[in-house]
Design a protein around this motif. Structure first.
Motif, PDB file in Angstrom:
ATOM      1  N   GLN A  19       0.829  -1.204   0.000  1.00 35.06           N
ATOM      2  CA  GLN A  19       0.000   0.000   0.000  1.00 35.06           C
ATOM      3  C   GLN A  19       0.867   1.259   0.000  1.00 35.06           C
ATOM      4  OE1 GLN A  19      -2.464  -0.502   3.447  1.00 35.06           O
ATOM      5  NE2 GLN A  19      -3.884  -1.888   2.423  1.00 35.06           N
ATOM      6  N   GLN A  20       1.912   1.259   0.831  1.00 36.21           N
ATOM      7  CA  GLN A  20       2.802   2.424   0.901  1.00 36.21           C
ATOM      8  C   GLN A  20       3.510   2.652  -0.428  1.00 36.21           C
ATOM      9  OE1 GLN A  20       5.275   1.308   4.209  1.00 36.21           O
ATOM     10  NE2 GLN A  20       3.954   2.308   5.712  1.00 36.21           N
ATOM     11  N   MET A  21       3.963   1.593  -1.046  1.00 34.98           N
ATOM     12  CA  MET A  21       4.665   1.740  -2.322  1.00 34.98           C
ATOM     13  C   MET A  21       3.712   2.186  -3.428  1.00 34.98           C
ATOM     14  SD  MET A  21       7.816   1.341  -1.730  1.00 34.98           S
ATOM     15  CE  MET A  21       7.451   2.124  -0.157  1.00 34.98           C
ATOM     16  N   SER A  22       2.488   1.701  -3.410  1.00 34.37           N
ATOM     17  CA  SER A  22       1.501   2.142  -4.397  1.00 34.37           C
ATOM     18  C   SER A  22       1.244   3.630  -4.245  1.00 34.37           C
ATOM     19  CB  SER A  22       0.190   1.373  -4.228  1.00 34.37           C
ATOM     20  OG  SER A  22       0.366   0.024  -4.572  1.00 34.37           O
ATOM     21  N   GLN A  23       1.119   4.101  -2.998  1.00 26.21           N
ATOM     22  CA  GLN A  23       0.913   5.527  -2.748  1.00 26.21           C
ATOM     23  C   GLN A  23       2.134   6.336  -3.175  1.00 26.21           C
ATOM     24  OE1 GLN A  23      -0.067   5.742   1.395  1.00 26.21           O
ATOM     25  NE2 GLN A  23      -2.221   5.250   1.063  1.00 26.21           N
TER      26      GLN A  23
END
Length: 56
Positions: free
Chosen positions: A37-41
């Motif tokens: 999720q953090q990398m997608s953001q």
């Protein structure tokens, strides 16, 4: 396909290890999902990059 409950009932050693050491597989799954999720953001430009170790 068997449910997790059925599989765990067939694996008493695994169940015992979870009681003693915690569910490492589940912990890894949670961390992987959070990281994804953090990398997608970050890739979408919605999050600041993580601070380097030692920076304040």
């Amino acid at each position: 396909m068997k449910t997790d409950t059925t599989r765990n009932a067939e694996l008493p050693i695994y169940e015992s290890l979870i009681r003693e050491r915690g569910d490492v597989v589940e912990e890894a799954r949670v961390v992987a999902e959070k990281t994804q999720q953090q990398m997608s953001q970050a890739l979408a430009g919605h999050a600041a990059p993580p601070a380097e170790a030692g920076e304040h």
